[in-house]
Design a protein around this motif. Structure first.
Motif, PDB file in Angstrom:
ATOM      1  N   GLY A  82       4.361 -17.442  -4.535  1.00  0.00           N
ATOM      2  CA  GLY A  82       2.940 -17.104  -4.472  1.00  0.00           C
ATOM      3  C   GLY A  82       2.663 -15.976  -3.502  1.00  0.00           C
ATOM      4  N   THR A  83       1.425 -15.550  -3.478  1.00  0.00           N
ATOM      5  CA  THR A  83       1.002 -14.422  -2.661  1.00  0.00           C
ATOM      6  C   THR A  83       1.026 -14.778  -1.183  1.00  0.00           C
ATOM      7  N   ASP A  84       1.443 -13.821  -0.349  1.00  0.00           N
ATOM      8  CA  ASP A  84       1.399 -13.987   1.097  1.00  0.00           C
ATOM      9  C   ASP A  84       0.016 -13.528   1.573  1.00  0.00           C
ATOM     10  N   GLU A  85      -0.933 -14.461   1.588  1.00  0.00           N
ATOM     11  CA  GLU A  85      -2.304 -14.115   1.955  1.00  0.00           C
ATOM     12  C   GLU A  85      -2.401 -13.569   3.370  1.00  0.00           C
ATOM     13  N   ASP A  86      -1.522 -14.034   4.266  1.00  0.00           N
ATOM     14  CA  ASP A  86      -1.580 -13.593   5.657  1.00  0.00           C
ATOM     15  C   ASP A  86      -1.418 -12.087   5.783  1.00  0.00           C
ATOM     16  N   GLN A  87      -0.536 -11.517   4.979  1.00  0.00           N
ATOM     17  CA  GLN A  87      -0.315 -10.073   5.061  1.00  0.00           C
ATOM     18  C   GLN A  87      -1.546  -9.315   4.563  1.00  0.00           C
ATOM     19  N   PHE A  88      -2.139  -9.788   3.483  1.00  0.00           N
ATOM     20  CA  PHE A  88      -3.342  -9.131   2.980  1.00  0.00           C
ATOM     21  C   PHE A  88      -4.463  -9.219   4.020  1.00  0.00           C
ATOM     22  N   LEU A  89      -4.645 -10.396   4.617  1.00  0.00           N
ATOM     23  CA  LEU A  89      -5.685 -10.574   5.628  1.00  0.00           C
ATOM     24  C   LEU A  89      -5.432  -9.659   6.822  1.00  0.00           C
ATOM     25  N   ARG A  90      -4.212  -9.659   7.329  1.00  0.00           N
ATOM     26  CA  ARG A  90      -3.880  -8.866   8.517  1.00  0.00           C
ATOM     27  C   ARG A  90      -4.153  -7.382   8.288  1.00  0.00           C
ATOM     28  N   ILE A  91      -3.739  -6.890   7.133  1.00  0.00           N
ATOM     29  CA  ILE A  91      -3.865  -5.460   6.854  1.00  0.00           C
ATOM     30  C   ILE A  91      -5.310  -5.085   6.524  1.00  0.00           C
ATOM     31  N   LEU A  92      -5.944  -5.818   5.611  1.00  0.00           N
ATOM     32  CA  LEU A  92      -7.283  -5.444   5.164  1.00  0.00           C
ATOM     33  C   LEU A  92      -8.355  -5.672   6.228  1.00  0.00           C
ATOM     34  N   CYS A  93      -8.125  -6.617   7.123  1.00  0.00           N
ATOM     35  CA  CYS A  93      -9.133  -6.908   8.147  1.00  0.00           C
ATOM     36  C   CYS A  93      -8.838  -6.255   9.490  1.00  0.00           C
ATOM     37  N   GLY A  94      -7.670  -5.636   9.619  1.00  0.00           N
ATOM     38  CA  GLY A  94      -7.288  -5.102  10.920  1.00  0.00           C
ATOM     39  C   GLY A  94      -7.294  -3.596  11.045  1.00  0.00           C
ATOM     40  N   TYR A  95      -6.883  -2.903  10.000  1.00  0.00           N
ATOM     41  CA  TYR A  95      -6.760  -1.455  10.099  1.00  0.00           C
ATOM     42  C   TYR A  95      -8.102  -0.754   9.883  1.00  0.00           C
ATOM     43  N   SER A  96      -8.188   0.453  10.423  1.00  0.00           N
ATOM     44  CA  SER A  96      -9.386   1.270  10.220  1.00  0.00           C
ATOM     45  C   SER A  96      -9.512   1.612   8.747  1.00  0.00           C
ATOM     46  N   PHE A  97     -10.713   1.973   8.326  1.00  0.00           N
ATOM     47  CA  PHE A  97     -10.913   2.301   6.918  1.00  0.00           C
ATOM     48  C   PHE A  97     -10.179   3.576   6.504  1.00  0.00           C
ATOM     49  N   PRO A  98     -10.101   4.608   7.351  1.00  0.00           N
ATOM     50  CA  PRO A  98      -9.280   5.773   6.963  1.00  0.00           C
ATOM     51  C   PRO A  98      -7.798   5.400   6.787  1.00  0.00           C
ATOM     52  N   GLN A  99      -7.275   4.536   7.673  1.00  0.00           N
ATOM     53  CA  GLN A  99      -5.885   4.114   7.549  1.00  0.00           C
ATOM     54  C   GLN A  99      -5.692   3.267   6.293  1.00  0.00           C
ATOM     55  N   LEU A 100      -6.649   2.407   6.003  1.00  0.00           N
ATOM     56  CA  LEU A 100      -6.561   1.583   4.789  1.00  0.00           C
ATOM     57  C   LEU A 100      -6.546   2.454   3.543  1.00  0.00           C
ATOM     58  N   SER A 101      -7.368   3.483   3.529  1.00  0.00           N
ATOM     59  CA  SER A 101      -7.395   4.377   2.375  1.00  0.00           C
ATOM     60  C   SER A 101      -6.028   5.004   2.143  1.00  0.00           C
ATOM     61  N   ALA A 102      -5.365   5.382   3.234  1.00  0.00           N
ATOM     62  CA  ALA A 102      -4.024   5.966   3.127  1.00  0.00           C
ATOM     63  C   ALA A 102      -3.009   4.926   2.665  1.00  0.00           C
ATOM     64  N   ILE A 103      -3.144   3.693   3.150  1.00  0.00           N
ATOM     65  CA  ILE A 103      -2.246   2.605   2.731  1.00  0.00           C
ATOM     66  C   ILE A 103      -2.409   2.338   1.235  1.00  0.00           C
ATOM     67  N   PHE A 104      -3.650   2.299   0.776  1.00  0.00           N
ATOM     68  CA  PHE A 104      -3.901   2.030  -0.643  1.00  0.00           C
ATOM     69  C   PHE A 104      -3.374   3.161  -1.523  1.00  0.00           C
ATOM     70  N   SER A 105      -3.466   4.376  -1.033  1.00  0.00           N
ATOM     71  CA  SER A 105      -2.919   5.511  -1.781  1.00  0.00           C
ATOM     72  C   SER A 105      -1.406   5.388  -1.923  1.00  0.00           C
TER      73      SER A 105
END
Length: 316
Positions: free
Chosen positions: A185-208
């Motif tokens: 199953g999905t590791d929800e902890d990693q999604f939570l840590r990344i999506l709730c912790g990083y700045s929005f510009p950094q998240l945009s780069a991660i998603f890219s």
């Protein structure tokens, strides 16, 4: 995250003159709704607080109480909302969303679209007015992974750096990809840590980077791995990382074109974003739907309520 407002400070501000204008509008037989709308939409929230104070000094009465006697319906609610201090307005919206109608979308809107200092102020004011810790309230009201996401957002500890680390983006994108492919199953902890912790510009780069690795956008993975409120909040964070005005444009469209008009949400968004980025939201709405937000609001509302909303969107 901030942009272009629709309501700006009045350059020729005179609180005494505006207080007298509202007093004249509500005194005697009949009410001059046009004058009330003009005063409320041509002054910022800070200026409206000065008008409220001057009104009480001049007439010995609360402006909000006097308006309640003369107005009604959504027009009254919106006028009164414009008179509440900015942060206190969001606090009251949160309280109603949690304690009265369990409006999860309202809670998500506020917790994912405001700066850390905004959230900290909201938490403090919530405790002062309602004598409860907002974190404890959330913990008692919700459960599971969605509760953990909300409590993480409430810490108001998201990075707000504008710097982007390319190496970090690639690393975290790979972790997101791996987290969604686990056999158990999905590791929800990693999604939570990344999506709730990083700045929005950094998240945009991660998603890219994620899109390049996975061959599909992060939204596809989130839709496949999550559901319900967790899906809603993660999708919201992704949209905001790309364009916060786009996020609110989508929210407004759903309020107008869904099953019945969601006046409460429309009013909240227009009031709370009018001095932040409502002009950008209008532009994003036009680009995405090839329709003017003002036209859709005009088609879906009526009377003085419609006139007030349109003036918030496009003050003279």
């Amino acid at each position: 995250m901030d942009g272009t407002p629709t309501i700006r400070p009045s350059g020729s501000f005179n609180a005494e003159r505006m207080a007298a204008k509202i007093q004249k509008a509500i005194k005697g037989i009949g009410t001059d709704e046009r004058a009330i709308i003009e005063v409320l939409t041509t002054h910022t929230n800070s200026q409206r607080q000065d008008i409220k104070q001057k009104f009480k000094t001049m007439y010995g009465r609360d402006l909000a109480d006097d308006l309640k006697k003369d107005l009604g319906g959504m027009f009254e609610d919106t006028c009164l909302g414009l008179l509440v201090p900015n942060y206190q307005y969001l606090v009251d919206c949160l309280y109603n969303a949690i304690k009265k109608d369990l409006n999860v979308n309202c809670i998500i809107d506020i917790l994912i679209t405001y700066h850390n200092w905004d959230i900290k102020d909201i938490k403090q004011r919530y405790a002062e007015k309602y004598n409860e810790d907002l974190d404890i309230v959330i913990a008692n009201q919700f459960s599971g992974d969605f509760q953990r996401v909300l409590r993480s957002l409430l810490t108001a500890n998201r990075s707000e750096s504008t710097d982007i680390d390319g190496e970090l983006s690639a690393k975290e994108a790979k972790l997101l990809l791996d987290s969604g492919m686990k056999i158990l199953g999905t590791d929800e902890d990693q999604f939570l840590r990344i999506l709730c912790g990083y700045s929005f510009p950094q998240l945009s780069a991660i998603f890219s980077q994620y899109s390049k690795l996975a061959g599909h956008p992060i939204e596809t993975a989130i839709a496949n791995e999550f559901s319900g409120d967790l899906l809603t909040v993660f999708n919201g964070i992704v949209m905001i990382a790309n364009n916060i005005a786009y996020y609110y444009a989508v929210r407004l469209y759903s309020c107008i074109h869904g099953m019945g008009t969601d006046d409460e949400t429309i009013t909240r968004i227009l009031i709370s974003r009018s001095e932040i980025d409502l002009e950008d939201i209008k532009d994003a709405y036009k680009k995405k739907y090839n329709r003017k937000l003002t036209d859709d609001i005009a088609d879906d509302t009526g009377g003085d309520y419609k006139k007030l909303l349109l003036r918030i969107l496009s003050p003279l």
